[in-house]
Design a protein around this motif. Structure first.
Motif, PDB file in Angstrom:
ATOM      1  N   UNK A 196       0.820  -1.211   0.000  1.00 20.65           N
ATOM      2  CA  UNK A 196       0.000   0.000   0.000  1.00 20.65           C
ATOM      3  C   UNK A 196       0.858   1.267   0.000  1.00 20.65           C
ATOM      4  N   UNK A 197       1.902   1.295   0.843  1.00 22.38           N
ATOM      5  CA  UNK A 197       2.741   2.485   0.916  1.00 22.38           C
ATOM      6  C   UNK A 197       3.373   2.786  -0.438  1.00 22.38           C
ATOM      7  N   UNK A 198       3.905   1.771  -1.107  1.00 21.65           N
ATOM      8  CA  UNK A 198       4.516   1.970  -2.418  1.00 21.65           C
ATOM      9  C   UNK A 198       3.489   2.430  -3.440  1.00 21.65           C
ATOM     10  N   UNK A 199       2.315   1.802  -3.441  1.00 22.03           N
ATOM     11  CA  UNK A 199       1.282   2.173  -4.411  1.00 22.03           C
ATOM     12  C   UNK A 199       0.828   3.613  -4.221  1.00 22.03           C
ATOM     13  N   UNK A 200       0.935   4.112  -2.992  1.00 22.34           N
ATOM     14  CA  UNK A 200       0.534   5.483  -2.709  1.00 22.34           C
ATOM     15  C   UNK A 200       1.688   6.473  -2.867  1.00 22.34           C
ATOM     16  N   UNK A 201       2.817   6.003  -3.419  1.00 19.83           N
ATOM     17  CA  UNK A 201       3.947   6.883  -3.678  1.00 19.83           C
ATOM     18  C   UNK A 201       4.817   7.156  -2.467  1.00 19.83           C
ATOM     19  N   UNK A 202       4.704   6.329  -1.434  1.00 24.96           N
ATOM     20  CA  UNK A 202       5.505   6.508  -0.224  1.00 24.96           C
ATOM     21  C   UNK A 202       6.486   5.343  -0.085  1.00 24.96           C
ATOM     22  N   UNK A 203       7.374   5.242  -1.065  1.00 21.19           N
ATOM     23  CA  UNK A 203       8.282   4.098  -1.097  1.00 21.19           C
ATOM     24  C   UNK A 203       9.199   4.036   0.113  1.00 21.19           C
ATOM     25  N   UNK A 204       9.499   5.179   0.724  1.00 15.19           N
ATOM     26  CA  UNK A 204      10.361   5.144   1.905  1.00 15.19           C
ATOM     27  C   UNK A 204       9.652   4.511   3.104  1.00 15.19           C
ATOM     28  N   UNK A 205       8.328   4.347   3.024  1.00 16.43           N
ATOM     29  CA  UNK A 205       7.554   3.714   4.089  1.00 16.43           C
ATOM     30  C   UNK A 205       7.138   2.292   3.714  1.00 16.43           C
ATOM     31  N   UNK A 206       7.745   1.755   2.672  1.00 18.55           N
ATOM     32  CA  UNK A 206       7.419   0.408   2.180  1.00 18.55           C
ATOM     33  C   UNK A 206       7.394  -0.605   3.320  1.00 18.55           C
ATOM     34  N   UNK A 207       6.354  -1.415   3.347  1.00 19.20           N
ATOM     35  CA  UNK A 207       6.220  -2.437   4.389  1.00 19.20           C
ATOM     36  C   UNK A 207       7.303  -3.501   4.288  1.00 19.20           C
ATOM     37  N   UNK A 208       7.832  -3.711   3.085  1.00 19.75           N
ATOM     38  CA  UNK A 208       8.773  -4.812   2.840  1.00 19.75           C
ATOM     39  C   UNK A 208      10.131  -4.311   2.359  1.00 19.75           C
ATOM     40  N   UNK A 209      10.483  -3.102   2.727  1.00 14.88           N
ATOM     41  CA  UNK A 209      11.681  -2.482   2.174  1.00 14.88           C
ATOM     42  C   UNK A 209      12.951  -3.254   2.548  1.00 14.88           C
ATOM     43  N   UNK A 210      13.861  -3.318   1.599  1.00 16.45           N
ATOM     44  CA  UNK A 210      15.205  -3.858   1.828  1.00 16.45           C
ATOM     45  C   UNK A 210      16.133  -2.654   1.881  1.00 16.45           C
ATOM     46  N   UNK A 211      16.962  -2.591   2.916  1.00 14.71           N
ATOM     47  CA  UNK A 211      17.818  -1.417   3.097  1.00 14.71           C
ATOM     48  C   UNK A 211      19.245  -1.873   3.363  1.00 14.71           C
ATOM     49  N   UNK A 212      20.158  -1.300   2.625  1.00  7.12           N
ATOM     50  CA  UNK A 212      21.571  -1.669   2.717  1.00  7.12           C
ATOM     51  C   UNK A 212      22.122  -1.461   4.126  1.00  7.12           C
ATOM     52  N   UNK A 213      22.788  -2.494   4.650  1.00  6.03           N
ATOM     53  CA  UNK A 213      23.419  -2.393   5.964  1.00  6.03           C
ATOM     54  C   UNK A 213      22.439  -2.346   7.111  1.00  6.03           C
ATOM     55  N   UNK A 214      21.265  -2.937   6.926  1.00  4.74           N
ATOM     56  CA  UNK A 214      20.232  -2.899   7.962  1.00  4.74           C
ATOM     57  C   UNK A 214      19.563  -4.262   8.062  1.00  4.74           C
ATOM     58  N   UNK A 215      19.330  -4.721   9.279  1.00  7.40           N
ATOM     59  CA  UNK A 215      18.644  -6.001   9.475  1.00  7.40           C
ATOM     60  C   UNK A 215      19.509  -7.156   9.008  1.00  7.40           C
ATOM     61  N   UNK A 216      19.052  -7.866   7.966  1.00  2.00           N
ATOM     62  CA  UNK A 216      19.801  -9.008   7.445  1.00  2.00           C
ATOM     63  C   UNK A 216      20.418  -8.700   6.074  1.00  2.00           C
ATOM     64  N   UNK A 217      20.336  -7.446   5.641  1.00  2.00           N
ATOM     65  CA  UNK A 217      20.843  -7.080   4.320  1.00  2.00           C
ATOM     66  C   UNK A 217      22.234  -6.465   4.435  1.00  2.00           C
ATOM     67  N   UNK A 218      23.230  -7.163   3.911  1.00  3.41           N
ATOM     68  CA  UNK A 218      24.590  -6.646   3.959  1.00  3.41           C
ATOM     69  C   UNK A 218      24.699  -5.333   3.195  1.00  3.41           C
ATOM     70  N   UNK A 219      25.522  -4.429   3.757  1.00  5.37           N
ATOM     71  CA  UNK A 219      25.660  -3.098   3.194  1.00  5.37           C
ATOM     72  C   UNK A 219      26.890  -2.922   2.338  1.00  5.37           C
ATOM     73  N   UNK A 220      27.430  -1.714   2.341  1.00  3.97           N
ATOM     74  CA  UNK A 220      28.395  -1.280   1.343  1.00  3.97           C
ATOM     75  C   UNK A 220      29.854  -1.353   1.768  1.00  3.97           C
ATOM     76  N   UNK A 221      30.150  -1.717   3.011  1.00  4.08           N
ATOM     77  CA  UNK A 221      31.540  -1.704   3.457  1.00  4.08           C
ATOM     78  C   UNK A 221      32.269  -2.960   3.002  1.00  4.08           C
ATOM     79  N   UNK A 222      32.400  -3.060   1.683  1.00  2.00           N
ATOM     80  CA  UNK A 222      33.094  -4.172   1.032  1.00  2.00           C
ATOM     81  C   UNK A 222      33.531  -3.689  -0.345  1.00  2.00           C
ATOM     82  N   UNK A 223      34.431  -4.413  -0.938  1.00  2.00           N
ATOM     83  CA  UNK A 223      34.981  -3.951  -2.210  1.00  2.00           C
ATOM     84  C   UNK A 223      33.977  -4.060  -3.350  1.00  2.00           C
TER      85      UNK A 223
END
Length: 340
Positions: A90-117
């Motif tokens: 719903x958040x994405x469909x309403x143009x609020x992608x930063x509030x996405x219920x299922x967002x994947x974010x670099x370096x947060x939770x279980x998603x590895x981030x950018x501190x690698x080559x």
């Protein structure tokens, strides 16, 4: 491939790991610069941020730039948008992608981030970086985006007045944006002297030290009569209750307060009588909307200076020293450079 991985509180280990593979819709990116953010320090110091806790060794980092290594855009310098919304909720469909219920974010939770080559990332979340923007400047585009989104939420009237409480890198970027947007008076509040100097340099008309003098009672932040400023919008960018209180004191009756700081305890408290008595509108910041094209344009046109806010650049092999540097808060933005 050299990688910095956080195993626990204060336990950041740099070592060799197998190079990743790109999945469907992804390309491989050679990471050239990553900024250390206040939220990275929360992970490092607390093993958590907000309601998210470190559940496995995690590669931090979400402020980055790089060069695409695979696919039709190979060789292109890019700013890496750390957020990957699902585009279906719903958040994405309403143009609020930063509030996405299922967002994947670099370096947060279980998603590895950018501190690698090298990292894999969705190709459509990689924005072309103009030649006039350096790699370190490209890493600064993420906090610039948060600052711009905060200003959008603040709805600052043209020719209006504003206050920024907390002048770390995010606050200093916000000061530049507010000045470029035509505010008539800009107040900055910051306890650290070097940040106050930077706030004055980058456009604040008046810079205040909120620190109580030696004769003040414990917890007394009333060194200044902040209520006398009566600004249209106050932005809190420090992540603590004292800053929230000062922001609410600074703003006029019927004004707006934008809370952009992230508290370490996952709680924010303020005097209801103060907020209610002024009938304040309070806006909370959740990262940023789809503003990367706007911030890239601002940087390319020189409306906002990015490189001067980078106080040190440290090789990935010395990532622990870079975090220690950022913890001391004696400079502004610490940037890690994996390809140095």
């Amino acid at each position: 491939m050299l990688t910095a991985r956080l195993h626990g509180i204060g336990d950041l280990r740099v070592g060799d790991e197998p190079a990743p593979e790109a999945g469907a819709g992804e390309v491989l990116v050679r990471v050239t610069a990553i900024g250390i953010c206040g939220s990275d320090l929360h992970w490092y110091e607390d093993g958590a941020i907000g309601d998210a806790k470190l559940s496995r060794p995690l590669v931090p980092g979400h402020e980055g730039a790089g060069e695409i290594l695979t696919g039709p855009r190979r060789g292109e310098r890019v700013a890496i948008d750390p957020a990957f919304p699902c585009e279906a909720c719903r958040a994405c469909r309403e143009g609020r992608q930063n509030l996405c219920y299922n967002i994947v974010f670099s370096g947060h939770g279980v998603t590895d981030g950018m501190m690698r080559e090298v990292m894999p990332w969705p190709a459509h979340r990689l924005h072309p970086l103009p030649d006039t923007v350096s790699d370190a400047g490209g890493a600064m585009l993420e906090p610039l985006g948060v600052a711009l989104w905060s200003m959008d939420l603040g709805q600052v009237p043209f020719g209006g007045t504003a206050a920024v409480v907390g002048c770390g890198p995010l606050g200093l970027l916000l000061i530049q944006l507010l000045r470029a947007a035509g505010v008539s008076r800009l107040i900055a509040v910051e306890p650290l002297a070097h940040r106050r100097e930077a706030a004055a340099k980058w456009g604040a008309d008046e810079v205040l030290d909120p620190t109580p003098d030696s004769g003040a009672a414990d917890g007394d932040t009333s060194v200044h009569d902040f209520s006398a400023y009566g600004v249209d919008v106050a932005f809190e960018m420090a992540g603590n209750d004292d800053a929230v209180h000062i922001a609410m004191e600074c703003v006029r009756p019927g004004g707006r307060v934008v809370l952009g700081g992230i508290p370490g305890s996952d709680t924010t408290t303020f005097r209801a009588s103060l907020a209610r008595g002024k009938e304040l509108t309070v806006a909370m910041v959740r990262r940023m909307g789809e503003v990367y094209p706007r911030v890239i344009d601002l940087a390319a046109r020189g409306v906002v200076a990015l490189d001067p806010l980078v106080s040190s650049q440290v090789p990935l092999a010395d990532a622990s020293a870079a975090f220690a540097d950022a913890q001391r808060r004696t400079g502004h933005k610490v940037v890690i450079t994996p390809s140095a």
